[in-house]
Design a protein around this motif. Structure first.
Motif, mmCIF file in Angstrom:
data_model
loop_
_atom_site.group_PDB
_atom_site.id
_atom_site.type_symbol
_atom_site.label_atom_id
_atom_site.label_comp_id
_atom_site.label_asym_id
_atom_site.label_seq_id
_atom_site.Cartn_x
_atom_site.Cartn_y
_atom_site.Cartn_z
ATOM 1 N N PRO A 197 12.216 -2.468 -7.800
ATOM 2 C CA PRO A 197 12.860 -1.427 -8.602
ATOM 3 C C PRO A 197 11.932 -0.243 -8.845
ATOM 4 N N GLY A 198 12.531 0.935 -8.948
ATOM 5 C CA GLY A 198 11.765 2.132 -9.236
ATOM 6 C C GLY A 198 12.451 3.343 -8.665
ATOM 7 N N SER A 199 11.969 4.510 -9.027
ATOM 8 C CA SER A 199 12.518 5.751 -8.493
ATOM 9 C C SER A 199 11.522 6.356 -7.517
ATOM 10 N N VAL A 200 12.040 7.028 -6.504
ATOM 11 C CA VAL A 200 11.160 7.709 -5.557
ATOM 12 C C VAL A 200 10.344 8.768 -6.278
ATOM 13 N N ALA A 201 11.004 9.521 -7.158
ATOM 14 C CA ALA A 201 10.320 10.603 -7.874
ATOM 15 C C ALA A 201 9.227 10.086 -8.804
ATOM 16 N N GLY A 202 9.288 8.806 -9.151
ATOM 17 C CA GLY A 202 8.276 8.236 -10.033
ATOM 18 C C GLY A 202 7.242 7.392 -9.326
ATOM 19 N N THR A 203 7.265 7.373 -7.985
ATOM 20 C CA THR A 203 6.372 6.528 -7.198
ATOM 21 C C THR A 203 5.411 7.389 -6.395
ATOM 22 N N THR A 204 4.126 7.060 -6.432
ATOM 23 C CA THR A 204 3.140 7.826 -5.670
ATOM 24 C C THR A 204 3.149 7.398 -4.202
ATOM 25 N N ALA A 205 2.561 8.224 -3.367
ATOM 26 C CA ALA A 205 2.468 7.894 -1.946
ATOM 27 C C ALA A 205 1.661 6.616 -1.731
ATOM 28 N N ASN A 206 0.602 6.425 -2.503
ATOM 29 C CA ASN A 206 -0.193 5.197 -2.378
ATOM 30 C C ASN A 206 0.626 3.968 -2.758
ATOM 31 N N ALA A 207 1.456 4.103 -3.790
ATOM 32 C CA ALA A 207 2.318 2.984 -4.181
ATOM 33 C C ALA A 207 3.357 2.705 -3.097
ATOM 34 N N PHE A 208 3.876 3.754 -2.459
ATOM 35 C CA PHE A 208 4.814 3.564 -1.357
ATOM 36 C C PHE A 208 4.163 2.793 -0.213
ATOM 37 N N ALA A 209 2.890 3.043 0.021
ATOM 38 C CA ALA A 209 2.199 2.394 1.132
ATOM 39 C C ALA A 209 2.152 0.879 0.979
ATOM 40 N N ALA A 210 2.320 0.405 -0.247
ATOM 41 C CA ALA A 210 2.308 -1.038 -0.492
ATOM 42 C C ALA A 210 3.685 -1.673 -0.370
ATOM 43 N N LEU A 211 4.724 -0.876 -0.264
ATOM 44 C CA LEU A 211 6.090 -1.387 -0.201
ATOM 45 C C LEU A 211 6.481 -1.692 1.240
ATOM 46 N N ARG A 212 7.320 -2.713 1.414
ATOM 47 C CA ARG A 212 7.821 -3.088 2.735
ATOM 48 C C ARG A 212 9.317 -2.816 2.800
ATOM 49 N N LEU A 213 9.774 -2.298 3.912
ATOM 50 C CA LEU A 213 11.197 -2.020 4.103
ATOM 51 C C LEU A 213 11.923 -3.291 4.534
ATOM 52 N N GLY A 214 12.953 -3.657 3.791
ATOM 53 C CA GLY A 214 13.778 -4.796 4.161
ATOM 54 C C GLY A 214 13.054 -6.125 4.179
ATOM 55 N N GLY A 215 11.935 -6.213 3.496
ATOM 56 C CA GLY A 215 11.193 -7.466 3.447
ATOM 57 C C GLY A 215 10.405 -7.772 4.705
ATOM 58 N N GLY A 216 10.371 -6.844 5.648
ATOM 59 C CA GLY A 216 9.632 -7.058 6.894
ATOM 60 C C GLY A 216 8.257 -6.414 6.861
ATOM 61 N N GLU A 217 7.787 -6.048 8.032
ATOM 62 C CA GLU A 217 6.449 -5.476 8.146
ATOM 63 C C GLU A 217 6.436 -3.952 8.095
ATOM 64 N N GLU A 218 7.602 -3.324 8.265
ATOM 65 C CA GLU A 218 7.654 -1.861 8.289
ATOM 66 C C GLU A 218 7.452 -1.287 6.891
ATOM 67 N N ARG A 219 6.646 -0.246 6.816
ATOM 68 C CA ARG A 219 6.386 0.430 5.544
ATOM 69 C C ARG A 219 7.144 1.756 5.496
ATOM 70 N N VAL A 220 7.244 2.322 4.313
ATOM 71 C CA VAL A 220 7.922 3.612 4.152
ATOM 72 C C VAL A 220 7.033 4.700 4.755
ATOM 73 N N PRO A 221 7.490 5.398 5.784
ATOM 74 C CA PRO A 221 6.629 6.422 6.387
ATOM 75 C C PRO A 221 6.688 7.741 5.629
ATOM 76 N N THR A 222 5.670 8.523 5.795
ATOM 77 C CA THR A 222 5.709 9.913 5.350
ATOM 78 C C THR A 222 6.294 10.761 6.477
ATOM 79 N N LEU A 223 6.749 11.953 6.128
ATOM 80 C CA LEU A 223 7.252 12.852 7.171
ATOM 81 C C LEU A 223 6.140 13.196 8.148
ATOM 82 N N ALA A 224 4.918 13.351 7.657
ATOM 83 C CA ALA A 224 3.794 13.653 8.544
ATOM 84 C C ALA A 224 3.586 12.537 9.562
ATOM 85 N N GLN A 225 3.715 11.288 9.121
ATOM 86 C CA GLN A 225 3.576 10.172 10.056
ATOM 87 C C GLN A 225 4.705 10.174 11.089
ATOM 88 N N LEU A 226 5.915 10.496 10.635
ATOM 89 C CA LEU A 226 7.051 10.501 11.562
ATOM 90 C C LEU A 226 6.895 11.566 12.630
#
Length: 260
Positions: A85-114
């Motif tokens: 749980p949480g809001s995107v606007a309230g989450t830092t980029a470093n905190a995003f780096a610790a999150l996994r998409l769909g419970g797998g290995e993929e992480r939330v990318p930044t636009l720069a990474q994409l």
């Protein structure tokens, strides 16, 4: 399709863009949030790799993290896609780096990474997601900064006409689009919505439309298409919808069935 009382006006709402500038929009289909499904999460680098391998353009969504990083993420809330749980606007980029998409290995990318992954190999459509007017200019500015120096085919778009207006005013060389749907709930609302959509086009000054396939054919995109404005259509999932796009738009923004 019935004739529209706005027909004469519609053809004058938006100037036809330079054909060479927007040619990439008509050159291939676009994978909605990348080529995802099954174990591959939407808006992930794995979904982008799949689209690149298939020769498809990529459509993605972006939002701004708490510390001003452009994240490739659709929802305003993090729970559906990460389980946390949480809001995107309230989450830092470093905190995003610790999150996994769909419970797998993929992480939330930044636009720069994409864009680093894509590296100009396929076109990219960036849908700018804002929930308030106050979010619009900061996110548009942050996207522009990420795109500085990028040479690949890219366009920005949003439902909010202020997105197109901002880029027309502050970064006119970046191709910009307006995402549109329709509301047909009673005669008065239908008329009010028709007027609002035309005011949105006037405000956004788009180089292309991304139009809801459920409402094609429709007088506004048909009129603008005759002037040279590309019309993409979302979200295309069935052969029947592909046939509609083939007749009434230029290219689909599509999803494949997850079993495909």
């Amino acid at each position: 399709m019935r004739s529209s009382p706005f027909a004469r006006l519609d053809r004058r709402l938006a100037a036809a863009p330079d054909a060479g500038r927007i040619a990439f929009l008509r050159a291939q289909d676009f994978a909605h949030r990348g080529l995802w499904g099954g174990p591959v999460p939407e808006n992930s680098l794995a979904a982008a790799r799949g689209a690149i391998a298939g020769g498809f353009g990529i459509e993605c969504d972006v939002r701004l993290s708490r510390d001003g990083t452009v994240m490739v993420f659709h929802d305003a809330d993090t729970e559906r896609l990460t389980g946390v749980p949480g809001s995107v606007a309230g989450t830092t980029a470093n905190a995003f780096a610790a999150l996994r998409l769909g419970g797998g290995e993929e992480r939330v990318p930044t636009l720069a990474q994409l864009i680093g992954l894509i590296a100009g190999r396929v076109p990219l459509l960036i849908e700018i997601k804002t929930d308030t007017l106050a979010q619009t200019a900061p996110l548009c500015l942050a996207v522009r900064r990420v795109l500085e120096g990028y040479r690949g085919p890219v366009a920005v778009m949003g439902f909010n006409p202020e997105v197109g207006h901002w880029f027309a005013s502050h970064a006119p060389k970046i191709v910009r689009g307006l995402v549109m749907t329709e509301h047909r709930d009673g005669r008065f609302r239908t008329l009010r919505d028709a007027i609002a959509r035309r005011l949105a086009v006037k405000r956004a000054r788009p180089d292309f439309l991304a139009y809801d396939v459920r409402h094609l054919p429709s007088p506004l995109p048909s009129a603008l298409q005759t002037t040279g404005l590309p019309v993409l259509s979302w979200t295309v999932r069935t052969p029947e919808q592909r046939a509609i796009v083939a007749e009434h738009a230029d290219r689909p923004i599509f999803e494949r069935p997850h079993a495909a």
